[in-house]
Motif scaffolding. Structure first.
Motif, PDB file in Angstrom:
ATOM      1  N   VAL A  99      43.226 -72.057  25.101  1.00 53.49           N
ATOM      2  CA  VAL A  99      42.048 -72.855  24.772  1.00 53.49           C
ATOM      3  C   VAL A  99      41.095 -72.086  23.867  1.00 53.49           C
ATOM      4  CG1 VAL A  99      40.202 -74.255  25.731  1.00 53.49           C
ATOM      5  CG2 VAL A  99      42.202 -73.733  27.106  1.00 53.49           C
ATOM      6  N   GLU A 100      40.612 -72.776  22.825  1.00 54.10           N
ATOM      7  CA  GLU A 100      39.583 -72.167  21.987  1.00 54.10           C
ATOM      8  C   GLU A 100      38.221 -72.605  22.502  1.00 54.10           C
ATOM      9  OE1 GLU A 100      39.995 -72.803  17.701  1.00 54.10           O
ATOM     10  OE2 GLU A 100      42.152 -72.960  18.043  1.00 54.10           O
ATOM     11  N   LEU A 101      37.369 -71.622  22.774  1.00 57.05           N
ATOM     12  CA  LEU A 101      36.018 -71.917  23.246  1.00 57.05           C
ATOM     13  C   LEU A 101      35.001 -71.420  22.239  1.00 57.05           C
ATOM     14  CD1 LEU A 101      36.075 -70.788  26.973  1.00 57.05           C
ATOM     15  CD2 LEU A 101      36.300 -73.095  26.063  1.00 57.05           C
ATOM     16  N   ALA A 102      33.982 -72.234  21.995  1.00 52.78           N
ATOM     17  CA  ALA A 102      32.883 -71.815  21.130  1.00 52.78           C
ATOM     18  C   ALA A 102      31.663 -71.567  21.997  1.00 52.78           C
ATOM     19  CB  ALA A 102      32.595 -72.893  20.093  1.00 52.78           C
ATOM     20  N   LEU A 103      31.031 -70.417  21.830  1.00 53.46           N
ATOM     21  CA  LEU A 103      29.826 -70.084  22.605  1.00 53.46           C
ATOM     22  C   LEU A 103      28.713 -69.700  21.642  1.00 53.46           C
ATOM     23  CD1 LEU A 103      32.422 -68.463  24.170  1.00 53.46           C
ATOM     24  CD2 LEU A 103      30.607 -68.167  25.827  1.00 53.46           C
ATOM     25  N   ARG A 146      34.737 -80.228  16.110  1.00 55.97           N
ATOM     26  CA  ARG A 146      34.348 -78.969  15.471  1.00 55.97           C
ATOM     27  C   ARG A 146      33.010 -79.062  14.756  1.00 55.97           C
ATOM     28  NH1 ARG A 146      39.396 -78.609  16.597  1.00 55.97           N
ATOM     29  NH2 ARG A 146      40.288 -76.577  17.033  1.00 55.97           N
ATOM     30  N   LEU A 189      33.692 -67.499  18.760  1.00 55.41           N
ATOM     31  CA  LEU A 189      34.855 -68.333  19.075  1.00 55.41           C
ATOM     32  C   LEU A 189      35.903 -67.441  19.736  1.00 55.41           C
ATOM     33  CD1 LEU A 189      35.889 -71.284  18.520  1.00 55.41           C
ATOM     34  CD2 LEU A 189      37.191 -70.290  16.653  1.00 55.41           C
ATOM     35  N   VAL A 199      30.044 -77.238  16.287  1.00 56.76           N
ATOM     36  CA  VAL A 199      29.815 -75.825  15.992  1.00 56.76           C
ATOM     37  C   VAL A 199      28.975 -75.682  14.724  1.00 56.76           C
ATOM     38  CG1 VAL A 199      30.955 -73.689  15.274  1.00 56.76           C
ATOM     39  CG2 VAL A 199      31.869 -75.013  17.180  1.00 56.76           C
ATOM     40  N   TYR A 238      35.793 -73.426  32.154  1.00 58.99           N
ATOM     41  CA  TYR A 238      36.533 -73.279  30.899  1.00 58.99           C
ATOM     42  C   TYR A 238      37.516 -72.112  30.958  1.00 58.99           C
ATOM     43  CZ  TYR A 238      33.841 -76.630  28.068  1.00 58.99           C
ATOM     44  OH  TYR A 238      33.298 -77.764  27.525  1.00 58.99           O
ATOM     45  N   THR A 244      31.313 -74.895  24.304  1.00 55.98           N
ATOM     46  CA  THR A 244      32.202 -76.052  24.265  1.00 55.98           C
ATOM     47  C   THR A 244      33.609 -75.671  23.865  1.00 55.98           C
ATOM     48  OG1 THR A 244      32.367 -78.337  23.508  1.00 55.98           O
ATOM     49  CG2 THR A 244      31.782 -76.731  21.852  1.00 55.98           C
ATOM     50  N   GLU A 245      34.503 -76.597  24.123  1.00 56.38           N
ATOM     51  CA  GLU A 245      35.913 -76.358  23.871  1.00 56.38           C
ATOM     52  C   GLU A 245      36.301 -77.029  22.564  1.00 56.38           C
ATOM     53  OE1 GLU A 245      40.027 -77.798  26.052  1.00 56.38           O
ATOM     54  OE2 GLU A 245      38.080 -78.455  26.757  1.00 56.38           O
ATOM     55  N   MET A 246      37.169 -76.382  21.786  1.00 62.71           N
ATOM     56  CA  MET A 246      37.677 -76.987  20.563  1.00 62.71           C
ATOM     57  C   MET A 246      39.028 -77.635  20.869  1.00 62.71           C
ATOM     58  SD  MET A 246      35.515 -76.094  18.102  1.00 62.71           S
ATOM     59  CE  MET A 246      34.283 -76.541  19.290  1.00 62.71           C
ATOM     60  N   GLN A 272      30.114 -74.119  34.279  1.00 63.01           N
ATOM     61  CA  GLN A 272      30.836 -74.685  33.141  1.00 63.01           C
ATOM     62  C   GLN A 272      31.711 -73.613  32.482  1.00 63.01           C
ATOM     63  OE1 GLN A 272      28.193 -75.676  29.967  1.00 63.01           O
ATOM     64  NE2 GLN A 272      29.777 -76.708  28.779  1.00 63.01           N
ATOM     65  N   PRO A 308      29.883 -69.143  12.572  1.00 62.67           N
ATOM     66  CA  PRO A 308      28.490 -69.295  12.986  1.00 62.67           C
ATOM     67  C   PRO A 308      28.291 -69.174  14.495  1.00 62.67           C
ATOM     68  CG  PRO A 308      29.435 -71.430  12.482  1.00 62.67           C
ATOM     69  CD  PRO A 308      30.479 -70.419  12.176  1.00 62.67           C
ATOM     70  N   MET A 309      29.390 -69.208  15.251  1.00 62.66           N
ATOM     71  CA  MET A 309      29.277 -69.028  16.696  1.00 62.66           C
ATOM     72  C   MET A 309      30.402 -68.123  17.148  1.00 62.66           C
ATOM     73  SD  MET A 309      28.513 -72.864  18.047  1.00 62.66           S
ATOM     74  CE  MET A 309      28.465 -72.430  19.768  1.00 62.66           C
TER      75      MET A 309
END
Lengths: 642, 82
Positions: free
Chosen positions: B65-69, A379, B59, A382, B41, A487-489, B37, B56-57
């Protein structure tokens, strides 16, 4: 290579390494983030000693795109595989089956281990393993690798491993291109184990390992394949389109075999996971984590434990006893000096390694293992993303850098998870320059923490400042584009005591094996330099730089000589001088030695990963730069902090 | 709400936390490797997503699945509200 092998293959962070440990008894590092394994590991299987089990880095996608994924593809192409155990995450079946769809085309006999089905149940997801097995035509075994559940069934199922049923047909244009390429491969470059159709699909997907293998095997005929591929691409047969079709097929099958029950409330783990990256709460949490690390490693490890070991155990009991014994029994004075003198193998080498560094790395590795397994580290990417944007990277690079705080050598290898050569180069350079490893970090915290919090803070600000400045310049100088972060958490989990303990013991063992010989070698070099009168000459020669420019006592030159072997050895040398140092001298000394050349092992790793030219260029920059920054800091601090 | 067009495409980055949506398309601004990619995901056209937070991103939750972009990517992921 006549023995047969079985490879564990799967998406990142699904538990391949845990399963590997269960099936072989060999422990490879296991953590809760994608990218713990970046190269293949092998060991003979418990159930059949003639079989080599191969643990591979996780692949988000095949065709391979990053260096760790390429290592997996390399293993599939080159290992004498009898079967593949695909390890899948039961709560993430769609992604699992997207990879299965590709493995099916390669025609390797397979078994599917549906791992972490306990976590899936907790989220209201159940997979009908029998229905899935029928659809795929291979054994499907639900497992909980961390608890040893399903391992016996998996071992038995291996005898029933067979080629997978294909999951899909691609669209007409793609199928035509696949058939054409597969025919060429069958004719000119047949693979001993893998189906031509699968290789054709990977080649269309621009997998660089498959490209290299075909170029080697097909010789001149590769040009025909290349133009066939180029022609297909003009018709829209692009890698992403193929990946999309596999995803669709996997989605359809997933829907057929999965049942979901609605959940009353989100899991506690989810809520914690979101708080950690919350726009406001993230920062107090980060400070809290740093404070705990500082208290446990800096105060308890480097202060209390080192005090007990160095002053009480070594200083008062062991060293006097050893010295008395040696002096009484060894008649030759120089041999006695070599063992227990000022630069004695025991009194300096072993004392530094065991009394100073060992307690520090032990406390560090314990807390590090806990943080790794909790899902916190992943994490951080992020949180760091915006900062890393300034240095041409994305938040993904935070992972190797944080791992570098454990060991820069290992972390240099971990940069394989990054997606472009440019990101790898910048990250490796910054780690070699400004990321201290655990041993060094502990010595720094121990010395500066003993002076004042301000001293520690100045060191931290200097290191972050140098990291950002050097990164900013590197990003400007090294051509290429920055890749935005996606990305994946990984899920937030309660770390398992057993795994953290195993990891810590493994790392300490590795530390002892790597560090003690180097510390002894370093001590021997110091002893010889001293014995032949070279040390005073070096101290005199270094005086303008070390005393004039850095403002340190002349004896500190010795610490920099030691630093060439390992930075932490050099830092330890300064630590031993600490009673002679003013606060400014301590800060300047520690900043300089932290920036100073990375240890020999990590230089060797940089050579291995980037070539000797790049390694040499890095060192040629880093050494003078370290002294430049140290001197500037010295003059600045004398002006404002005296 | 009557004037609100439920079928309108909006960038994923514009949705509020808690919003549910369906992925519509990935914009051409996203480069080929990153597109692969993102598809891998599970953020593929037709898939349901739930927005968890935007700072800040971005989510999101896709399946389990949790993805952050980064917002520069989330701006080019087109979705329709559900």
């Amino acid at each position: 290579m006549t023995a047969s092998a079985i490879a564990l293959v799967g998406n990142p962070n699904v538990g391949k390494s845990v399963l590997f440990h269960r099936l072989t008894g060999a422990y490879v590092n296991v953590s809760n983030y994608p990218g713990t394994t970046v190269e293949v590991a092998r060991a003979s299987a418990r159930f059949d000693a003639a079989v080599d089990l191969i643990d591979t880095p996780g692949v988000l996608t095949l065709p391979a795109r990053s260096d760790d994924e390429r290592a997996t593809m390399h293993a599939l192409l080159h290992e004498p595989l009898r079967a593949v155990i695909q390890v899948g995450d039961a709560k993430n079946l769609r992604r699992t089956l997207t990879l299965t769809a590709l493995l099916a085309e390669l025609g390797v006999p397979a078994v599917l281990a549906l791992n972490m089905h306990d976590e899936a149940s907790a989220r209201g997801v159940t997979v009908d393993a029998q229905a899935l097995s029928n659809a795929l035509g291979i054994p499907v075994v639900p497992t909980v690798a961390t608890g040893g559940e399903g391992i016996a069934q998996l071992t038995r199922a291996l005898t029933d491993a067979r080629a997978l049923q294909p999951l899909l047909h691609y669209d007409t244009d793609t199928e035509a291109a696949i058939t054409d390429l597969a025919n060429r491969i069958t004719r000119h470059a047949p693979h001993p184990r893998l189906n031509a159709r699968g290789l054709a699909i990977l080649y269309l997907g621009q997998d660089s390992e498959v490209e290299a293998w075909l170029a080697e095997a097909a010789g001149d005929q590769i040009t025909g394949m290349a133009s066939a591929r180029a022609a297909a691409q003009t018709k829209g047969v692009m890698p992403a389109a193929l990946a999309h079709e596999r995803g669709e097929a996997a989605g359809t099958l997933t829907a057929r075999v999965t049942a979901r029950t609605a959940q009353a409330s989100p899991l506690l783990a989810h809520r914690i996971g979101q708080l950690i990256i919350h726009r406001f709460w993230a920062w107090p949490i980060l400070l809290g984590v740093l404070f705990v690390v500082y208290e446990f490693v800096g105060v308890f490890g480097a202060g209390t434990l080192v005090g007990l070991m160095e002053n009480d155990l070594f200083g008062k009991i062991l060293n006097p006893a050893v010295t008395t014994f040696v002096r009484a029994n060894i008649g030759v004075p120089w041999i006695a000096d070599l063992l227990v003198g000022e630069y004695g193998l025991w009194t300096m080498g072993m004392t530094y390694a065991l009394a100073l560094i060992l307690p520090i790395v032990t406390t560090f590795f314990i807390i590090f293992g806990l943080l790794e397994d909790s899902g916190y580290f992943a994490r951080l990417s992020v949180l760091a993303n915006r900062l890393f944007k300034l240095i041409g990277l994305n938040g993904r690079a935070v992972l190797p850098m944080v791992l570098g705080l454990g060991c820069v050598t290992m972390a240099t290898l971990t940069t394989r998870i990054l997606h472009s050569p440019r990101e790898r180069l910048i990250t490796i350079f910054l780690m070699a320059l400004a990321i201290p490893c655990s041993a060094q970090l502990g010595v720094v915290l121990g010395l500066l923490g003993g002076i004042s919090f301000t001293a520690t803070l100045i060191w931290v600000v200097s290191m972050v400042g140098v990291l950002m400045l050097a990164g900013f310049l590197a990003a400007k100088l090294i051509p290429g584009r920055r890749i935005p972060l996606v990305t994946e958490m990984p899920p937030i989990r309660l770390p398992l005591f057993g795994n953290v303990a195993k990891k810590t013991v493994g790392r300490i063992k590795w530390y002892l094996i790597e560090v003690i010989p180097l510390f002894l070698l370093g001590t021997l070099i110091m002893f010889l330099l001293n014995q032949f009168g070279a040390l005073p000459a070096i101290i005199r020669a270094g005086e303008p730089l070390v005393s004039g420019w850095l403002g340190l006592p002349p004896e500190a030159s010795a610490a920099f000589v030691m630093g060439f072997l390992r930075r932490d050895f050099g830092a330890t040398g300064l630590f031993a001088l600490s009673h002679q140092l003013s606060p400014i001298q301590a800060v300047v000394g520690m900043v300089t030695i932290t920036l100073f050349v990375p240890c020999i092992a990590s230089v060797m790793m940089i050579v291995k990963e980037q070539g000797w030219k790049i390694a040499a260029a890095m060192i040629a920059f880093i050494v003078p730069f370290a002294f430049l920054i140290g001197g500037l800091l010295n003059h600045l601090l004398r002006a404002v902090w005296a | 709400m009557s004037t609100h067009d439920h079928n309108a495409r909006v960038p994923l980055a514009f949705l509020l936390p808690g919003a549910r949506a369906q992925v519509n398309a990935l914009g051409d601004e996203i480069d080929a490797t990153q597109r692969e990619q993102i598809l891998a995901y599970g953020l593929a056209p037709g898939r349901p997503v739930t927005v968890l937070q935007q700072h800040p991103m971005t989510l999101v939750m896709v399946d389990e699945v949790e993805l952050a972009l980064e917002s520069s990517v989330a701006r080019h992921v087109w979705v329709t509200r559900r």
